[in-house]
Design an enzyme around this catalytic site. Structure first.
Site, PDB file in Angstrom:
ATOM      1  N   HIS A 180       9.988   4.360  10.645  1.00 46.98           N
ATOM      2  CA  HIS A 180       9.913   5.294  11.723  1.00 46.98           C
ATOM      3  C   HIS A 180       8.764   5.061  12.707  1.00 46.98           C
ATOM      4  O   HIS A 180       7.557   4.600  12.263  1.00 46.98           O
ATOM      5  CB  HIS A 180       9.815   6.676  11.423  1.00 46.98           C
ATOM      6  CG  HIS A 180      11.390   7.030  10.581  1.00 46.98           C
ATOM      7  ND1 HIS A 180      12.434   7.200  11.208  1.00 46.98           N
ATOM      8  CD2 HIS A 180      11.367   7.122   9.306  1.00 46.98           C
ATOM      9  CE1 HIS A 180      13.259   7.631  10.334  1.00 46.98           C
ATOM     10  NE2 HIS A 180      12.584   7.704   9.202  1.00 46.98           N
TER      11      HIS A 180
ATOM     12  N   THR B 171      -2.426  -2.085   1.516  1.00 49.84           N
ATOM     13  CA  THR B 171      -2.390  -2.093   2.859  1.00 49.84           C
ATOM     14  C   THR B 171      -2.902  -3.113   4.018  1.00 49.84           C
ATOM     15  O   THR B 171      -2.605  -3.346   4.934  1.00 49.84           O
ATOM     16  CB  THR B 171      -3.047  -0.635   3.400  1.00 49.84           C
ATOM     17  OG1 THR B 171      -4.338  -0.896   2.971  1.00 49.84           O
ATOM     18  CG2 THR B 171      -2.331   0.600   2.782  1.00 49.84           C
ATOM     19  N   LYS B 172      -3.524  -4.031   3.106  1.00 52.37           N
ATOM     20  CA  LYS B 172      -4.258  -5.346   3.915  1.00 52.37           C
ATOM     21  C   LYS B 172      -4.198  -6.383   2.775  1.00 52.37           C
ATOM     22  O   LYS B 172      -3.993  -6.319   1.783  1.00 52.37           O
ATOM     23  CB  LYS B 172      -5.554  -4.839   4.343  1.00 52.37           C
ATOM     24  CG  LYS B 172      -6.581  -4.419   3.176  1.00 52.37           C
ATOM     25  CD  LYS B 172      -8.008  -4.259   3.713  1.00 52.37           C
ATOM     26  CE  LYS B 172      -8.830  -3.592   3.057  1.00 52.37           C
ATOM     27  NZ  LYS B 172     -10.400  -3.515   3.782  1.00 52.37           N
TER      28      LYS B 172
ATOM     29  N   LYS C 141     -12.250  -7.755  -8.667  1.00 55.93           N
ATOM     30  CA  LYS C 141     -12.940  -9.202  -8.961  1.00 55.93           C
ATOM     31  C   LYS C 141     -12.273 -10.266  -8.739  1.00 55.93           C
ATOM     32  O   LYS C 141     -11.005 -10.376  -8.530  1.00 55.93           O
ATOM     33  CB  LYS C 141     -13.350  -8.927 -10.290  1.00 55.93           C
ATOM     34  CG  LYS C 141     -12.337  -8.983 -11.473  1.00 55.93           C
ATOM     35  CD  LYS C 141     -12.914  -8.801 -12.878  1.00 55.93           C
ATOM     36  CE  LYS C 141     -11.775  -9.128 -13.859  1.00 55.93           C
ATOM     37  NZ  LYS C 141     -12.321  -9.469 -15.252  1.00 55.93           N
TER      38      LYS C 141
END
Length: 197
Positions: A121, A174-175, A192
């Site tokens: 959305h 998210t990245k 790590k």
């Protein structure tokens, strides 16, 4: 009693195989070799699905209890493409593609993982009020060769997971993650480097 249970399991798998074959054919899924599917997969939408050789799917709690009682789902929209490389194994995941999701070779994707290349959305509440303006942002997702996505993780739009990298169970990614690193958490963060063997 054991004979009856075994016969029941054989009949269920026969039915699942038949339904899986119908879906692969109806959705025009292209594959180098026919995928190994344990359980019954769900394929939705009109986009392209391209599978390499020796791809395997588990679908349902009888085939991988880690994912709970979830089904393996591949969902595409018109003009979108899901591509899965050779020797990749996926359990009870939901892969939803509005643009492009590319999964490399020898990738392992754990139970109940979600991979989305879209927000579904619009992020502005005013735009969400009307269907014509409720247009989501989409960005391709790439999971490179030999990466491992832990159970119950969520991979969001625009993310690339590097070669050999590991996403810890239950993470929200998210990245993008570079090659050869372990990330975990919500949101996922660097833990790590992976030591070379």
């Amino acid at each position: 009693m054991g004979v009856i249970i075994n016969l029941y399991r054989i009949l269920i798998q026969f039915f699942n195989n038949m339904m899986n074959n119908i879906q692969l054919k109806m959705k025009k899924v292209k594959y180098a070799t026919k995928p190994l599917i344990r359980g019954k997969i769900k394929i939705w939408g009109n986009g392209k699905i391209i599978l390499g050789s020796h791809v395997s799917f588990n679908s349902g709690k009888s085939y991988n209890p880690i994912g709970g009682d979830t089904q393996m789902i591949l969902k595409t929209t018109a003009g979108s493409t899901i591509e899965i490389g050779d020797f990749t194994g996926i359990s009870n995941a939901a892969i939803v593609c509005f643009d492009s999701i590319t999964i490399g070779k020898h990738v392992k994707i754990g139970g109940s993982v979600k991979i989305y290349d879209t927000d579904f959305h619009h992020l502005n509440f005013l735009n969400r009020r009307a269907r014509e303006t409720d247009v989501p942002i989409t960005k391709p997702v790439v999971l490179k060769d030999d990466c491992f996505i832990g159970a119950h993780s969520i991979i969001l739009k625009g993310v690339t997971v590097g070669e050999r990298s590991i996403v810890g169970a239950g993470s929200v990614v998210t990245k993008s993650i570079p090659d050869g690193e372990i990330w975990a958490g919500n949101p996922a963060k660097f833990i790590k480097k992976i030591e070379e063997i």
